[in-house]
Structures are given as C-alpha cells and as structure tokens.
Design a protein around this motif. Structure first.
Motif, PDB file in Angstrom:
ATOM      1  N   VAL A 226       3.942   8.787   5.466  1.00 29.14           N
ATOM      2  CA  VAL A 226       3.310   9.541   6.853  1.00 29.14           C
ATOM      3  C   VAL A 226       4.738   9.788   7.615  1.00 29.14           C
ATOM      4  O   VAL A 226       4.723  10.737   8.268  1.00 29.14           O
ATOM      5  N   GLN A 227       5.956   9.484   7.232  1.00 29.21           N
ATOM      6  CA  GLN A 227       6.972   9.979   7.903  1.00 29.21           C
ATOM      7  C   GLN A 227       7.609  11.244   7.252  1.00 29.21           C
ATOM      8  O   GLN A 227       7.513  11.486   5.970  1.00 29.21           O
ATOM      9  N   ARG A 228       7.879  12.168   8.222  1.00 25.48           N
ATOM     10  CA  ARG A 228       8.287  13.550   7.476  1.00 25.48           C
ATOM     11  C   ARG A 228       9.316  13.488   6.556  1.00 25.48           C
ATOM     12  O   ARG A 228      10.386  12.869   7.002  1.00 25.48           O
ATOM     13  N   SER A 229       9.281  14.166   5.453  1.00 25.33           N
ATOM     14  CA  SER A 229      10.347  14.768   4.643  1.00 25.33           C
ATOM     15  C   SER A 229      10.751  13.259   3.828  1.00 25.33           C
ATOM     16  O   SER A 229      11.604  13.402   3.144  1.00 25.33           O
ATOM     17  N   LEU A 230       9.719  12.348   3.848  1.00 19.96           N
ATOM     18  CA  LEU A 230      10.194  11.059   3.081  1.00 19.96           C
ATOM     19  C   LEU A 230       9.007  10.725   2.002  1.00 19.96           C
ATOM     20  O   LEU A 230       7.974  11.120   2.195  1.00 19.96           O
ATOM     21  N   ASN A 231       9.426  10.217   1.125  1.00 24.82           N
ATOM     22  CA  ASN A 231       8.502   9.870  -0.104  1.00 24.82           C
ATOM     23  C   ASN A 231       8.574   8.633  -0.502  1.00 24.82           C
ATOM     24  O   ASN A 231       9.736   7.784  -0.192  1.00 24.82           O
ATOM     25  N   TYR A 232       7.817   7.974  -1.134  1.00 20.83           N
ATOM     26  CA  TYR A 232       7.938   6.793  -1.876  1.00 20.83           C
ATOM     27  C   TYR A 232       7.707   6.868  -3.380  1.00 20.83           C
ATOM     28  O   TYR A 232       6.601   7.651  -3.807  1.00 20.83           O
ATOM     29  N   ILE A 233       8.421   6.227  -4.328  1.00 25.15           N
ATOM     30  CA  ILE A 233       8.341   6.592  -5.673  1.00 25.15           C
ATOM     31  C   ILE A 233       7.580   5.238  -6.398  1.00 25.15           C
ATOM     32  O   ILE A 233       8.346   4.284  -6.198  1.00 25.15           O
ATOM     33  N   GLY A 234       6.658   5.075  -6.971  1.00 24.42           N
ATOM     34  CA  GLY A 234       6.180   4.102  -7.761  1.00 24.42           C
ATOM     35  C   GLY A 234       6.743   3.963  -9.114  1.00 24.42           C
ATOM     36  O   GLY A 234       6.674   4.963  -9.737  1.00 24.42           O
ATOM     37  N   VAL A 235       7.642   2.892  -9.350  1.00 25.23           N
ATOM     38  CA  VAL A 235       8.485   2.836 -10.563  1.00 25.23           C
ATOM     39  C   VAL A 235       7.601   2.216 -11.529  1.00 25.23           C
ATOM     40  O   VAL A 235       6.943   0.875 -11.307  1.00 25.23           O
ATOM     41  N   ALA A 236       7.474   2.752 -12.792  1.00 24.28           N
ATOM     42  CA  ALA A 236       6.764   2.012 -13.699  1.00 24.28           C
ATOM     43  C   ALA A 236       7.702   0.959 -14.587  1.00 24.28           C
ATOM     44  O   ALA A 236       8.752   1.552 -14.946  1.00 24.28           O
ATOM     45  N   ILE A 237       7.294  -0.430 -14.377  1.00 22.92           N
ATOM     46  CA  ILE A 237       8.178  -1.278 -15.070  1.00 22.92           C
ATOM     47  C   ILE A 237       7.232  -1.899 -16.324  1.00 22.92           C
ATOM     48  O   ILE A 237       6.575  -2.793 -15.762  1.00 22.92           O
ATOM     49  N   PRO A 238       7.403  -1.781 -17.410  1.00 25.02           N
ATOM     50  CA  PRO A 238       6.691  -2.473 -18.634  1.00 25.02           C
ATOM     51  C   PRO A 238       6.300  -3.961 -18.082  1.00 25.02           C
ATOM     52  O   PRO A 238       7.317  -4.750 -18.046  1.00 25.02           O
ATOM     53  N   VAL A 239       5.134  -4.224 -18.012  1.00 29.86           N
ATOM     54  CA  VAL A 239       4.713  -5.907 -17.918  1.00 29.86           C
ATOM     55  C   VAL A 239       5.681  -6.652 -16.820  1.00 29.86           C
ATOM     56  O   VAL A 239       5.675  -7.686 -16.760  1.00 29.86           O
ATOM     57  N   GLY A 240       6.355  -5.839 -15.699  1.00 27.93           N
ATOM     58  CA  GLY A 240       6.980  -6.210 -14.920  1.00 27.93           C
ATOM     59  C   GLY A 240       8.334  -6.993 -15.075  1.00 27.93           C
ATOM     60  O   GLY A 240       8.936  -7.378 -14.103  1.00 27.93           O
ATOM     61  N   ARG A 241       8.770  -6.718 -16.116  1.00 21.34           N
ATOM     62  CA  ARG A 241      10.219  -7.456 -16.609  1.00 21.34           C
ATOM     63  C   ARG A 241      11.350  -6.445 -16.368  1.00 21.34           C
ATOM     64  O   ARG A 241      11.452  -5.608 -16.877  1.00 21.34           O
TER      65      ARG A 241
END
Length: 570
Positions: free
Chosen positions: A354-369
């Motif tokens: 929602v903040q202008r010019s900013l992004n969030y990246i969802g990081v894929a971490i296999p089974v959370g380790r």
C-alpha cells in the motif's frame, strides 16, 4: 479504526495506541472477574486431576529457574514431570527422537527484526543444530540443544527482545496476525497492534498461564495472505459495517470460537461483534472462563471445543459477559462486509504494498527450514534493501517487506544465491510439513525429508496450472493441519514384505476460510515408497477429468470416497 502503519516498526502514534489499549483492558474487565480466581486446581479435587495438572499443582512451572540452572550446571535432562514444566519456558526435551532440547520462541504477529534473525542464527549455530524451523504458528523453533546450554539459550533469546515463556503445553500460544498487516492494499485493519497487545497482556498476567490445555488466538485483518484464523480457539475476523445498520458504521471484528483442525472442526461464528479496542479484553475474559471451567481430569477433552460442546455458545458467552464491564454486542453476520478472499499462494512472490514504490517478497523456504548462515544473509538482505523486518507466515515461509522498486531484482537474485527463491512451483509453494520423527517422538514418519522428496518428484512429472496445498503431518495431533490441505497426509506405519515401514493415510479436498472443508480420507497405510507415484497418478487423473477451471479440492469434493478410490486406483 487503527491508523495505517508505515514501513518498519510501530509509529509513535501506534505505540501510544497500544499503550492506551493495554491500560484500558484492565478497566474493561469486571471486578467480579476475581471470582474466576479459583485455587490452583480450580475446584477439582487433587485426587481427580490428571497427572499434568498434579505436576502444576505440586510445583509452579513458572518458578523453576533454580531448577533450570541446576540442570544446566549438571548437563542433566529432566524427569517426566520436569519435562512438562520446562515447556513453560519453551524448552522441549524431545527424546527419543533427539536426545536434546528444542527451543520454541514467541514471535507476536510473526514480526521479526533483522537483529532478532541474527540472534536466532547465533543461538542455532552456537548451541543448537545449526538450523531453525518456521512453524505453522508464524513462529521459530531451534533444535539439538544440550542441557548445559539451556540458560545460555534463554538469556540470549531475551537479549534479542524475544521470549519463550508460555510457548508450550497448557498456555496461550504464539499470537498470530495477518502476515501482510500494515502493508496490504486490501486489508480492513492493521492487526499487529492487537496481536502485540494480547501477547504482552498474557505475559503479564500469571492467571493466564496453566490453562487446561493449549489455546490459540489469531487476528485476521482481511489481507492477501491467510493467517488461518478459523483453525484457532479464538479467531478475530475484521469486517466492515456500513451506514444504516443498528450499530455505528466502521471496522469491527467478528469472533469465531473453538477451531481445532486436528479434530476436524473449524471455528464457528459466535454471533457477536467487537470493536478493535475491546478485542484484548474479550480474549482475556474468554481465556479466563476456559481456565476456570475447562476439563482438568481428561487431557483428551480439555480443549475449548469440549467446554463449548458441553455448555453451548450462549452459556459460554454469558460467562464471558459476566467477566466484562461492557456488553457483548450480537449482530447478524450477513450485515457485515468481509475483505476479499486471500490470494492463493500469496505468501510466495513479489507484491506491491500500500506504501508507494514499496514491495514485499514472499520467500519460498522448503518446509520452513533455514540454516544459520542463510538466516544471517537474510538479515543482511532485509537490513540493506528493506526496513530490516520480516513477517513469518503459517505457511512455513517468510515475507520481506518494504523493498523499493529499484532493489526488487537485486533481492531476488540474492535469495536464489542464499538457497531460497522468490517464486515456487504450484506444488512446492503449498508444501507444509511438521517436524517429523527426526525431531518429534510422536511422529511416525520423516515428514520434512519426505515432503521435499515428494515435491521434487511431482514437479518433474506433473504440470499444474493452479496452486495446490500438500500438508504432511506425522501424527494425529496434526501440527501441519493435514485436514485443511488439498492433499492431506497423516503419518502412520504399514507392513511391506513383512517389515514395518513409514506410510501415510491420504485425504483429499480440504480447505480454509470461505473455502473451508475437512479433507476426506481416501487411502490408508500407503507406504512412502509408493506414495509419489500414487499422487502423480491422482493429479494426472484430476487434470484429465476435471471441469473447466475446477480446482483439485473442488474436484475431490464432488466425488464420493468410493468414486475417488476407483478413479485413483486404476
């Protein structure tokens, strides 16, 4: 309504709001609430208590610091009773799976700073097995800790600004909130201040420890990533009430009660609506009613579900009303507007904030380790290119918020170099696995190792055009919530050529939120050696026979168990 949070941590305005909220909770509770302050056994004769309740009665688990010190000095593991008590401090002796302790933290709202990530990496590297796991409660666990190091671990954890108090057994567990709270374009309200307020309220009231069994609370602000609030004992769901209704228009929370997915039950709407500033008081009152009246003689019937099954929702709410100084407002669900559906697998990938010019990246971490070096490099990435904060999710991965447009590609490249990714296949993106028998004595199968092996196999052989969730859990406690997966796998044992082997019961068609459903068990005792090829066949049959645009869960639900068995067994 709570004002918008800016990137980073709480603003001064938000801190002031949180402090006021905390101060107001005590004023919101009815003085008669002290009547819930029963003796340690809550009126139940000691002779009738289950053994865990007797252990709590005989020695307060919160007052055993000297015992922790003695065990560390002697490098000694606890006996059965103290193994239970140590869990009040987040220390789990997990023999025979590992002859060591596991540490479970509390990460309220799943928000973790870069400095805390480095501190956890140091604990894992110096005193643990060199790795940490993200859990399905947006939390962190560290394993392979020797008794001599438990004090070092606890003090270092507190120095990072985290705690592990009350993170195990009969306590309110980690308070979760929508992972994208405060940065989400679609949310109705930022739930972080509420989750943090309840976290501190619980920590500072001893009567909220020592419940009949564990207790889960989640706040869903209506964001793009689900927090699975309908699997909690209390789920607060943000809604909007428009003009022309019986109450003042604005943002409220509907309350759902008694979710417990391992028992095939989602939380159910309680028929009440709560102002944001009342949520902590309401949660506190509900927890106290549960503490006073929950079963302490039979551990199998000690969750909130069973108290409500016995009493019914109206009687439970009446007891809660008696513990509050303000009324609980009944309001029809159909007169509330909910936020849009979460994005399926929205926990992986790059999304605009929602903040202008900013992004969030969802990081894929296999089974959370995560290995300790990976955690340090993540901390550097978050600090150098973002706000130095992370969001843990119930999908065993994390989000990196506040990444400027100009740095997105740089962060993506570095995530791959670390050994993670910013995108995942339709299979790996929805892979969830509990600890498994390499670290948990209850588990029948090596869930984490087999989950990774299964995903690699399927990704090479099946091309899906829709995301799918595969949940592997090692025992009926269902820490990986297998009943809500498109494909749910419950670890068990089977006999193959005269030998006992690791196997799974296989269920299809689970879901959550507006798509909530309990998966139905179709196959039992499938040896893991045969499971990858079975699921390959299952997915290919689905692709060949589905209706246009039909999801796997929808396909599974429109067929009876016998039909699925016949189709998938050919």
């Amino acid at each position: 309504m709570i004002t918008e949070l800016q990137p980073g941590t709480l603003t001064d305005e938000q801190k002031e709001y949180l402090a006021g909220l905390m101060a107001g909770v005590s004023q919101s509770l009815n003085p008669q609430l002290s009547t819930l302050d029963a003796p340690a056994v809550h009126g139940t004769p000691v002779s009738e208590l289950c053994k865990q309740e007797r252990w709590k009665h005989e020695e307060d688990p919160l007052e055993i610091w000297d015992k922790l010190l003695a065990h560390a000095e002697q490098n000694k593991f606890p006996d059965e009773a103290d193994t239970f008590r140590f869990r009040y401090h987040g220390l789990f002796y997990v023999a025979p799976a590992q002859n060591a302790f596991m540490l479970r933290c509390r990460v309220p709202a799943g928000v973790l700073t870069a400095a805390q990530m480095r501190g956890l990496a140091e604990i894992a590297a110096q005193w643990g097995g060199g790795y940490a796991d993200i859990t399905t409660r947006s939390n962190i666990q560290i394993r392979e800790i020797a008794p001599r190091n438990i004090i070092n671990v606890l003090t270092k954890l507190q120095e990072t600004g985290l705690t592990s108090r009350g993170s195990g057994v009969d306590n309110v567990r980690n308070i979760t909130a929508s992972p994208t709270a405060g940065i989400d374009r679609t949310e109705l309200i930022d739930t972080r201040p509420l989750a943090k307020a309840l976290h501190h309220y619980v920590l500072n009231h001893r009567d909220l420890f020592g419940l009949p069994r564990k207790f889960n609370v989640a706040f869903d602000g209506g964001g793009s990533v689900s927090v699975l609030a309908d699997t909690n004992d209390i789920g607060f769901f943000a809604v909007r009430v428009s003009e022309g209704k019986a109450i003042e228009p604005g943002i409220y929370f509907r309350v759902e009660l008694a979710g417990i997915s391992g028992h095939k039950q989602f939380a159910k709407d309680a028929g009440i609506i709560v102002k944001p500033g009342q949520c902590v008081a309401v949660a506190g009152a509900m927890i106290r009613v549960f503490a006073a009246h929950g079963c302490r003689t039979d551990r199998k019937k000690a969750r909130l579900k069973y108290l409500i099954d016995q009493w019914g929702v109206p009687k439970f709410l009446e007891a809660v009303r008696n513990a509050l100084s303000f009324p609980l407002v009944e309001f029809p669900r159909e007169q509330c507007s909910f936020a849009q559906q979460p994005v399926r697998h929205g926990h992986v990938g790059v999304y605009k904030q929602v903040q202008r010019s900013l992004n969030y990246i969802g990081v894929a971490i296999p089974v959370g380790r995560m290995r300790a070096p990976q955690m340090r490099r993540l901390a550097d990435l978050g600090q150098n290119y973002g706000s130095g904060h992370f969001r843990l999710t119930p999908w065993q991965n994390l989000l990196m918020p506040d990444i400027p447009d100009a740095f997105v590609e740089t962060v993506k490249r570095n995530l791959v170099r670390i050994g993670f990714h910013y995108e995942a296949s339709t299979i790996a993106g929805g892979l969830v696995a509990c600890t498994g028998n390499t670290g948990c004595k209850w588990a029948s199968t090596n869930t984490k190792g087999q989950a990774v092996e299964l995903a690699r196999f399927l990704e090479k052989r099946v091309q899906l055009d829709q995301p799918i969730n595969i949940h592997l859990t090692g025992c009926p406690n269902s820490c990986a919530q297998h009943y809500i997966g498109d494909i749910g796998l419950l670890g068990t044992k089977a006999t193959l050529e005269g030998e006992s082997v690791e196997a799974y019961n296989v269920a299809f068609g689970g879901g959550f939120g507006d798509d909530r459903a309990i998966a139905k068990e179709v196959f039992k005792g499938i040896p893991f050696s045969a499971l990858p090829e079975l699921l390959e066949h299952v997915l290919k049959v689905y692709l060949a026979r589905r209706k246009p645009g039909e999801s796997f869960a929808e396909f599974a639900r429109r067929h009876e168990i016998k039909q699925l068995q016949e189709m998938f067994s050919q």
